[in-house]
Design a protein around this motif. Structure first.
Motif, mmCIF file in Angstrom:
data_model
loop_
_atom_site.group_PDB
_atom_site.id
_atom_site.type_symbol
_atom_site.label_atom_id
_atom_site.label_comp_id
_atom_site.label_asym_id
_atom_site.label_seq_id
_atom_site.Cartn_x
_atom_site.Cartn_y
_atom_site.Cartn_z
ATOM 1 N N VAL A 224 -66.362 -0.828 -5.398
ATOM 2 C CA VAL A 224 -66.262 0.418 -5.889
ATOM 3 C C VAL A 224 -64.812 1.171 -5.477
ATOM 4 O O VAL A 224 -64.082 2.102 -6.317
ATOM 5 N N ALA A 225 -64.771 1.423 -4.078
ATOM 6 C CA ALA A 225 -63.997 2.042 -3.740
ATOM 7 C C ALA A 225 -62.460 1.406 -3.828
ATOM 8 O O ALA A 225 -61.496 2.325 -4.353
ATOM 9 N N ALA A 226 -62.202 0.335 -4.094
ATOM 10 C CA ALA A 226 -61.143 -0.407 -4.322
ATOM 11 C C ALA A 226 -60.573 -0.083 -5.948
ATOM 12 O O ALA A 226 -59.550 0.204 -6.193
ATOM 13 N N VAL A 231 -57.449 2.883 -10.036
ATOM 14 C CA VAL A 231 -57.503 3.586 -11.202
ATOM 15 C C VAL A 231 -56.763 4.716 -10.870
ATOM 16 O O VAL A 231 -55.907 5.343 -11.568
ATOM 17 N N ALA A 232 -57.161 5.472 -9.888
ATOM 18 C CA ALA A 232 -56.495 6.836 -9.496
ATOM 19 C C ALA A 232 -55.132 6.906 -9.067
ATOM 20 O O ALA A 232 -54.310 7.766 -9.431
ATOM 21 N N LEU A 233 -54.614 6.024 -8.601
ATOM 22 C CA LEU A 233 -53.170 5.384 -8.312
ATOM 23 C C LEU A 233 -52.384 4.984 -9.121
ATOM 24 O O LEU A 233 -51.147 4.793 -9.096
ATOM 25 N N GLY A 234 -52.999 4.504 -10.360
ATOM 26 C CA GLY A 234 -52.385 3.828 -11.492
ATOM 27 C C GLY A 234 -51.644 2.652 -10.936
ATOM 28 O O GLY A 234 -50.582 1.821 -11.361
ATOM 29 N N VAL A 238 -49.651 -3.273 -11.314
ATOM 30 C CA VAL A 238 -48.975 -3.695 -10.269
ATOM 31 C C VAL A 238 -49.284 -5.230 -10.277
ATOM 32 O O VAL A 238 -50.433 -5.625 -9.999
ATOM 33 N N PRO A 239 -48.355 -6.271 -10.211
ATOM 34 C CA PRO A 239 -48.864 -7.578 -10.127
ATOM 35 C C PRO A 239 -49.804 -8.048 -8.891
ATOM 36 O O PRO A 239 -49.503 -7.643 -7.805
ATOM 37 N N GLY A 240 -50.910 -8.422 -9.045
ATOM 38 C CA GLY A 240 -51.794 -9.060 -7.982
ATOM 39 C C GLY A 240 -52.873 -7.890 -7.769
ATOM 40 O O GLY A 240 -53.848 -8.227 -7.203
ATOM 41 N N VAL A 241 -52.584 -6.795 -8.311
ATOM 42 C CA VAL A 241 -53.931 -5.769 -7.989
ATOM 43 C C VAL A 241 -55.051 -6.219 -8.899
ATOM 44 O O VAL A 241 -56.198 -6.280 -8.210
ATOM 45 N N ALA A 242 -55.059 -6.528 -9.961
ATOM 46 C CA ALA A 242 -56.177 -6.871 -10.729
ATOM 47 C C ALA A 242 -56.688 -8.314 -10.159
ATOM 48 O O ALA A 242 -58.015 -8.033 -10.051
#
Length: 346
Positions: A224-226, A231-234, A238-242
């Motif tokens: 949940v935190a991640a 989402v908050a930082l947009g 960024v490749p790899g985040v999802a």
């Protein structure tokens, strides 16, 4: 007592383990819930918070399903090509074709267009089904394709297979690579998790063995935190985040499945994991039939939040009862290859 613990499985080399089936059971319930919210959203009856929660669970739902499928497919995919083509390719493509036709016929003759969120009665979609997999049966199509890809890639180093498919998943997840079709895009993202299940069974077993209620809770909070931070930082583009969010969700899902499978209250989920196929094939037709009657009902807020939760066990039970009835009248060909196509051991 509900919390009474049962003995952990000792068949470390067995093809199936309870926590793997629990993971599949959890995944199919999430799939049913996703489709319920999807249909309710189409009729304007899904609260925004429910839609948001359903979208957030996308990081867990199909990645965990494909990982569990890979865990169970590793053994069969090591067999000769003839066996693989019968058991993994012909089997899933046969079911895909049969149920795509059944689904098209049902939605074209019974379901009003305004109920269907994915144009299941589109004749062009039926004609192109072997090239552009349908929006509800694509999982079967993907399993057949993944079997061929995995078998062909076996001579390559595992690190290369995971590296290439992981990079592809990262780029697609960031929106930098688009195949022009939603289902092929999904498959390009989830092939990594299928291969991970095939090759990282020992890692998954160690993670499952280390589960505890505290670690399950910590994993859920971390997810949940991640996700909230991304989402908050947009950062989702960024490749790899999802991909990282999906890996974190899948790890937490495995911890949850392994913990639940240790206790008697988790046995229904384990059993459900062995029955995912008929649920997957049947539940959306029951859902469409229910929505024909529900779509004009003015739901009070409490009922709008509760309805997706209620629909999950109802649709699951109806699907399993339908499966039992079809098998009882001899329609086993709807769920298995005909004998002339099935593999026969020499």
């Amino acid at each position: 007592m509900l919390s009474r613990r049962v003995d952990a499985p000792t068949r470390h080399t067995a093809a199936r383990l309870d926590w793997v089936d629990a993971a599949k059971g959890l995944s199919i319930l999430l799939v049913v819930a996703h489709h319920a919210v999807w249909f309710l959203q189409r009729s304007g009856q899904a609260p925004a918070a429910v839609v948001t929660a359903n979208e957030a669970l996308a990081s867990l739902r199909m990645p965990l399903f494909f990982l569990a499928s890979g865990l169970l497919a590793a053994g069969p995919l090591s067999a000769p090509w003839r066996v693989v083509l019968h058991k993994r390719v012909a089997f899933f493509l046969y079911l895909y074709v049969i149920w795509t036709v059944i689904r098209f016929t049902f939605f074209a003759t019974v379901v009003p267009p305004e109920v269907d969120p994915d144009e299941s009665a589109d004749p062009l979609g039926l004609v192109l089904a072997l090239v552009l997999p349908g929006p509800s049966m694509w999982f079967l199509y993907a399993l057949a394709v993944f079997a061929v890809v995995t078998k062909l890639a076996r001579p390559l180093p595992v690190w290369l297979q995971l590296g290439v498919t992981g990079a592809l998943s990262a780029l697609v997840g960031a929106g930098m690579v688009d195949f022009g079709d939603t289902r092929w895009t999904y498959m390009s993202r989830f092939l990594f998790f299928f291969l991970l299940g095939c090759y990282a069974r020992e890692l998954a077993e160690r993670l499952a063995a280390a589960t505890s209620l505290l670690r399950v809770a910590a994993g859920g909070v971390a997810c949940v935190a991640a996700a909230g931070a991304a989402v908050a930082l947009g950062l989702r583009t960024v490749p790899g985040v999802a991909l990282a969010l999906q890996c974190l969700a899948v790890g937490s899902g495995l911890l949850l499945a392994a913990w639940v499978a240790r206790y008697r209250f988790g046995r229904p989920l384990v059993v459900l994991g062995t029955l995912t196929l008929p649920i997957y094939l049947i539940h959306m037709m029951w859902l469409a039939a229910i929505m024909i009657g529900v779509r004009h009902v003015e739901l009070p807020p409490a009922a709008a939040y509760a309805l997706p939760v209620v629909l999950v066990p109802v649709l699951t039970a109806l699907s399993l009862l339908t499966h039992r009835a079809l098998v009882a009248v001899g329609a086993t060909w709807l769920f298995a290859l005909p004998p002339r196509l099935a593999h026969r051991a020499s």
